[in-house]
Scaffold this active site. Structure first.
Site, PDB file in Angstrom:
ATOM      1  N   SER A 105     -20.889 -14.278 -16.573  1.00 46.11           N
ATOM      2  CA  SER A 105     -20.661 -12.946 -16.019  1.00 46.11           C
ATOM      3  C   SER A 105     -19.570 -12.973 -14.954  1.00 46.11           C
ATOM      4  O   SER A 105     -18.450 -13.355 -15.242  1.00 46.11           O
ATOM      5  CB  SER A 105     -21.987 -12.409 -15.493  1.00 46.11           C
ATOM      6  OG  SER A 105     -21.965 -11.018 -15.539  1.00 46.11           O
TER       7      SER A 105
ATOM      8  N   HIS B  66     -28.481  -9.988 -21.051  1.00 49.36           N
ATOM      9  CA  HIS B  66     -27.480 -10.583 -20.168  1.00 49.36           C
ATOM     10  C   HIS B  66     -28.051 -11.796 -19.418  1.00 49.36           C
ATOM     11  O   HIS B  66     -28.895 -11.645 -18.539  1.00 49.36           O
ATOM     12  CB  HIS B  66     -27.066  -9.490 -19.172  1.00 49.36           C
ATOM     13  CG  HIS B  66     -25.953  -9.879 -18.266  1.00 49.36           C
ATOM     14  ND1 HIS B  66     -24.688 -10.139 -18.713  1.00 49.36           N
ATOM     15  CD2 HIS B  66     -25.920 -10.054 -16.926  1.00 49.36           C
ATOM     16  CE1 HIS B  66     -23.912 -10.436 -17.696  1.00 49.36           C
ATOM     17  NE2 HIS B  66     -24.652 -10.404 -16.591  1.00 49.36           N
TER      18      HIS B  66
HETATM   19  C1  GTR Z   1     -22.806  -6.690 -13.051  1.00 50.99           C
HETATM   20  C2  GTR Z   1     -21.326  -6.427 -13.096  1.00 50.99           C
HETATM   21  C3  GTR Z   1     -20.726  -7.243 -14.196  1.00 50.99           C
HETATM   22  C4  GTR Z   1     -21.187  -8.683 -14.179  1.00 50.99           C
HETATM   23  C5  GTR Z   1     -22.633  -8.849 -13.761  1.00 50.99           C
HETATM   24  C6  GTR Z   1     -23.056 -10.263 -13.364  1.00 50.99           C
HETATM   25  O1  GTR Z   1     -23.468  -5.908 -12.143  1.00 50.99           O
HETATM   26  O2  GTR Z   1     -21.137  -5.079 -13.318  1.00 50.99           O
HETATM   27  O3  GTR Z   1     -19.322  -7.149 -14.151  1.00 50.99           O
HETATM   28  O4  GTR Z   1     -20.366  -9.454 -13.411  1.00 50.99           O
HETATM   29  O5  GTR Z   1     -22.976  -8.033 -12.708  1.00 50.99           O
HETATM   30  O6  GTR Z   1     -22.301 -10.995 -12.725  1.00 50.99           O
HETATM   31  O7  GTR Z   1     -24.184 -10.611 -13.700  1.00 50.99           O
END
Ligand code: GTR
Length: 399
Positions: free
Chosen positions: A237, A379
């Site tokens: 991420s 995620h």
């Molecule tokens: C989210 C962000 C993403 C990603 C994520 C993370 O809130 O919008 O771009 O970076 O965090 O790092 O888990």
């Protein structure tokens, strides 16, 4: 319910509603993406077509690197006065004798100020040295990289990586730039490179994290257990955005692994699917150089798109991992960016191909210098993802 609790309850409801409205404002409909034109990868700013490796390396690659510096991530200063490595703890019989644990304090000095990075590293004992290393740019804290191994975390699955014959290392990004919009400068920016804070194209958090990964490679070059020509820079991420930028900057990176890096990472910004430049620069202004903000809702004006970042890894390797449930990071936009990056690999005679459509969920693609998977689920960076990284690295290093 007393008044205080009622107030708390009402605030939660209002907050959730507002969040919902803002999230709904993001597009998740392929039909609403509309037409977009990506900036040309292989045409120079002087409108000359790039057809050779020489033109790419002498002209177009430096141009693209500079565009990313000036408009997205900021510069990456390389100068410092001194760097010192101190092994603060070593255990040759870690993991029941399977690995050697090393904890290394890396101290970097500039203009009489110093910052120390704490690297954790396990090296497999049974494998011929030097070994390739997975280096994780970690924003989830030291608890995910427990040196005692009492706490095991699938985000940094050291036992599995050791079993596969690789070393695994990592550092907490907080050592160089805390992941907080008010505190990010309390690290290398205030201590070593304060002038960057004054610049519209100055370094910010993502650049600082990549800078830190380069200092880890400086250490690997001095450690006989590690093959510094086989460094795999991994990030999840926000960490994945940093690992791609790190790999683009530092040619010592053999493979850049982006796990669900999404917007401003591996995903095409112009697709306007999931997270947007506007949203990311508002929520996380400290990740990017101030110049980037002007492109919120104005992506067509960006002189780059993210396929160009992936292309900067050529002739080394880049691996893009997605998760089907992570639409915020736009799996398809990540796949398309990788596909759009292939012409640069082709310049080097690397004939990697990708299908027109994204491969089905859980089917990995391993090309010679590029790889991709879109696993089921949400995620996160999981042991499943790591198994795919290892398979790709085995193929790339011919292990
Ligand atoms: C989210 C962000 C993403 C990603 C994520 C993370 O809130 O919008 O771009 O970076 O965090 O790092 O888990």
């Amino acid at each position: 319910m007393n008044t205080k609790n009622k107030f708390r309850f009402a605030s939660i409801i209002i907050f959730s509603l507002l969040l919902n409205i803002t999230l709904k404002a993001q597009n998740y409909d392929e039909a609403l993406i509309g037409e977009y034109t990506l900036p040309e990868l292989l045409v120079t700013q002087n409108k000359k077509e790039v057809t050779t490796v020489e033109q790419w390396e002498k002209v177009r690659r430096p141009e693209i690197l500079k565009l990313f510096e000036d408009h997205v991530y900021g510069q990456v200063p390389e100068d410092f006065d001194n760097i010192r490595f101190k092994v603060t703890h070593q255990d040759k019989k870690a993991m029941d004798g399977k690995a050697t644990l090393k904890q290394v304090a890396i101290t970097v000095e500039r203009n009489r100020n110093a910052v120390t990075i704490n690297l954790v590293m396990f090296v497999p004992n049974k494998v011929k040295k030097p070994v390739p290393v997975f280096l994780v740019i970690n924003h989830r804290g030291m608890k995910t990289m427990d040196a005692t191994r009492q706490n095991k975390d699938g985000f940094w699955p050291a036992e599995e990586v050791i079993e596969a014959g690789y070393a695994i290392a990592g550092f907490d990004v907080t050592d160089v730039a805390p992941d907080n919009k008010d505190k990010f400068a309390q690290g290398i920016l205030e201590e070593l490179y304060p002038e960057q804070l004054e610049m519209e194209n100055g370094m910010r958090a993502l650049g600082a994290w990549g800078w830190c990964a380069s200092r880890a490679i400086d250490y690997f070059e001095k450690d006989k257990l590690i093959d510094a020509a086989k460094v795999i820079s991994v990030g999840h991420s926000r960490g994945g955005k940093a690992s791609l930028w790190h790999g683009a900057q530092d040619k010592r990176v053999a493979i850049a692994v982006s796990n669900e890096s999404g917007n401003s990472g591996a995903a095409l910004s112009r697709r306007n699917f999931g997270e947007t430049v506007e949203r990311i620069t508002q929520t996380f202004p400290h990740w990017f150089c101030p110049n980037y903000r002007q492109y919120g809702g104005n992506e067509d004006k960006l002189p780059v798109d993210q396929h160009m970042l992936l292309a900067l890894m050529a002739p080394h390797a880049v691996y893009v991992a997605s998760a089907a449930g992570d639409l915020w990071a736009d799996p398809k936009g990540q796949f398309l960016a990788l596909k759009e990056a292939l012409p640069v690999f082709e310049l080097y005679g690397i004939r990697d191909t990708l299908p027109d459509e994204m491969p089905e969920v859980n089917r990995q693609i391993i090309n010679s210098n590029t790889g991709f998977h879109n696993r089921e689920g949400q995620h996160n960076m999981t042991p499943y993802d790591w198994q795919q990284f290892i398979r790709f690295a085995n193929a790339y290093f011919k292990l």
